[in-house]
Motif scaffolding. Sequence first.
Motif, PDB file in Angstrom:
ATOM      1  N   ASP A 146       0.824  -1.200   0.000  1.00  0.00           N
ATOM      2  CA  ASP A 146       0.000   0.000   0.000  1.00  0.00           C
ATOM      3  C   ASP A 146       0.865   1.260   0.000  1.00  0.00           C
ATOM      4  OD1 ASP A 146      -2.911   0.527   0.018  1.00  0.00           O
ATOM      5  OD2 ASP A 146      -2.426   1.766   1.760  1.00  0.00           O
ATOM      6  N   LYS A 147       1.941   1.219   0.766  1.00  0.00           N
ATOM      7  CA  LYS A 147       2.863   2.356   0.790  1.00  0.00           C
ATOM      8  C   LYS A 147       3.583   2.496  -0.547  1.00  0.00           C
ATOM      9  CE  LYS A 147       6.710   4.356   3.405  1.00  0.00           C
ATOM     10  NZ  LYS A 147       7.610   4.178   4.585  1.00  0.00           N
ATOM     11  N   HIS A 148       4.030   1.364  -1.089  1.00  0.00           N
ATOM     12  CA  HIS A 148       4.748   1.394  -2.369  1.00  0.00           C
ATOM     13  C   HIS A 148       3.868   1.929  -3.492  1.00  0.00           C
ATOM     14  CE1 HIS A 148       7.308   0.155  -5.701  1.00  0.00           C
ATOM     15  NE2 HIS A 148       6.278  -0.488  -6.222  1.00  0.00           N
ATOM     16  N   LEU A 149       2.577   1.592  -3.461  1.00  0.00           N
ATOM     17  CA  LEU A 149       1.685   1.921  -4.566  1.00  0.00           C
ATOM     18  C   LEU A 149       1.053   3.301  -4.458  1.00  0.00           C
ATOM     19  CD1 LEU A 149       0.010  -1.573  -4.953  1.00  0.00           C
ATOM     20  CD2 LEU A 149       1.431  -0.424  -6.664  1.00  0.00           C
ATOM     21  N   GLY A 151       0.267   6.735  -5.218  1.00  0.00           N
ATOM     22  CA  GLY A 151       0.569   7.566  -6.374  1.00  0.00           C
ATOM     23  C   GLY A 151       1.042   6.808  -7.600  1.00  0.00           C
ATOM     24  N   ARG A 152       1.006   5.488  -7.554  1.00  0.00           N
ATOM     25  CA  ARG A 152       1.476   4.680  -8.682  1.00  0.00           C
ATOM     26  C   ARG A 152       0.300   3.971  -9.365  1.00  0.00           C
ATOM     27  NH1 ARG A 152       6.887   2.743  -8.767  1.00  0.00           N
ATOM     28  NH2 ARG A 152       8.181   3.552  -7.072  1.00  0.00           N
ATOM     29  N   LYS A 153       0.453   3.758 -10.664  1.00  0.00           N
ATOM     30  CA  LYS A 153      -0.499   2.940 -11.403  1.00  0.00           C
ATOM     31  C   LYS A 153       0.038   1.533 -11.653  1.00  0.00           C
ATOM     32  CE  LYS A 153      -3.080   6.583 -13.766  1.00  0.00           C
ATOM     33  NZ  LYS A 153      -3.559   7.107 -15.067  1.00  0.00           N
ATOM     34  N   PHE A 154       1.359   1.386 -11.555  1.00  0.00           N
ATOM     35  CA  PHE A 154       1.984   0.096 -11.823  1.00  0.00           C
ATOM     36  C   PHE A 154       3.063  -0.192 -10.786  1.00  0.00           C
ATOM     37  CE2 PHE A 154       0.536   1.829 -15.907  1.00  0.00           C
ATOM     38  CZ  PHE A 154      -0.359   0.834 -16.270  1.00  0.00           C
ATOM     39  N   MET A 155       3.418  -1.459 -10.637  1.00  0.00           N
ATOM     40  CA  MET A 155       4.383  -1.852  -9.622  1.00  0.00           C
ATOM     41  C   MET A 155       5.765  -1.275  -9.878  1.00  0.00           C
ATOM     42  SD  MET A 155       3.118  -3.641  -7.135  1.00  0.00           S
ATOM     43  CE  MET A 155       4.694  -4.162  -6.482  1.00  0.00           C
ATOM     44  N   VAL A 156       6.173  -1.239 -11.161  1.00  0.00           N
ATOM     45  CA  VAL A 156       7.519  -0.794 -11.528  1.00  0.00           C
ATOM     46  C   VAL A 156       7.409   0.243 -12.634  1.00  0.00           C
ATOM     47  CG1 VAL A 156       9.759  -1.473 -12.491  1.00  0.00           C
ATOM     48  CG2 VAL A 156       8.568  -2.991 -10.892  1.00  0.00           C
ATOM     49  N   MET A 188      -6.019  -1.407  -3.572  1.00  0.00           N
ATOM     50  CA  MET A 188      -7.264  -1.598  -4.302  1.00  0.00           C
ATOM     51  C   MET A 188      -7.328  -0.712  -5.540  1.00  0.00           C
ATOM     52  SD  MET A 188      -8.877  -4.030  -2.836  1.00  0.00           S
ATOM     53  CE  MET A 188     -10.392  -3.864  -3.788  1.00  0.00           C
ATOM     54  N   ALA A 189      -6.872   0.539  -5.417  1.00  0.00           N
ATOM     55  CA  ALA A 189      -6.893   1.454  -6.558  1.00  0.00           C
ATOM     56  C   ALA A 189      -5.985   0.955  -7.676  1.00  0.00           C
ATOM     57  CB  ALA A 189      -6.470   2.853  -6.114  1.00  0.00           C
TER      58      ALA A 189
END
Length: 223
Positions: A146-149, A151-156, A188-189
């Motif tokens: 959740d912290k990593h994601l 503001g992100r749309k993708f993992m990397v 979830m987003a």
Amino acid sequence: MTIKIFGDAGSGSLRRVTTAAKIMGIEIERVNVDLFKGESQTEAFRSRLNPHGLTPVLEDGDFILYEAAAINLYLAGKVNSPLLGTTEKERLEVLQWMFWSGEQWRIFATTLFDERVGKTVMGLPQDEAVVAFAEGKMRAAAKVLDKHLEGRKFMVGQALTLADFDVAGPFSQIDRSRPPLRDYPNLMAWHDNLLQSVPEWAQTKAEVDHRIDSFLASVGVTL
């Protein structure tokens, strides 16, 4: 020679492979292995395809490969797919999350499926200690995700990679094994974005849902 992929349509692991293959434009021949009938547990399957009795399995000529993550890496390597990442740094980050997902994430989602779905089908009581342990592990991992994601749309990076499919695996059974995912808004987003922006992922969700829900209905099980 067409690449064969052995697996059950209800498998989230097979889903990761079929989705990636579609996106990469790789033609595969799917060979159904009915897990509910124990078809992966036969001596013929174990001796020729996977001694662990698990799917999916790839057969490319005389080359046999199991484990969905390894299969996806093999397929992506054949076509130099951007799903591997487009820079050396991205490729290493993709591998990082794929390895992390196998060790810290999906294994506990599988445990919840075994306890909440598998045992219900077999008429066995759930082991609440095992459920609590698996949920605790998933929550710890989900906090990291959740912290990593945020503001992100993708993992990397800024685009879809194999890491997204590996981490998204537990969502395949979210309404049946009930992994504790909905408490994490960024997670979830991110997954909602995958369903909306990657039609192949949405298509395989429908396939998994139909297979599992049809089977549960056929044996009179309501979760």
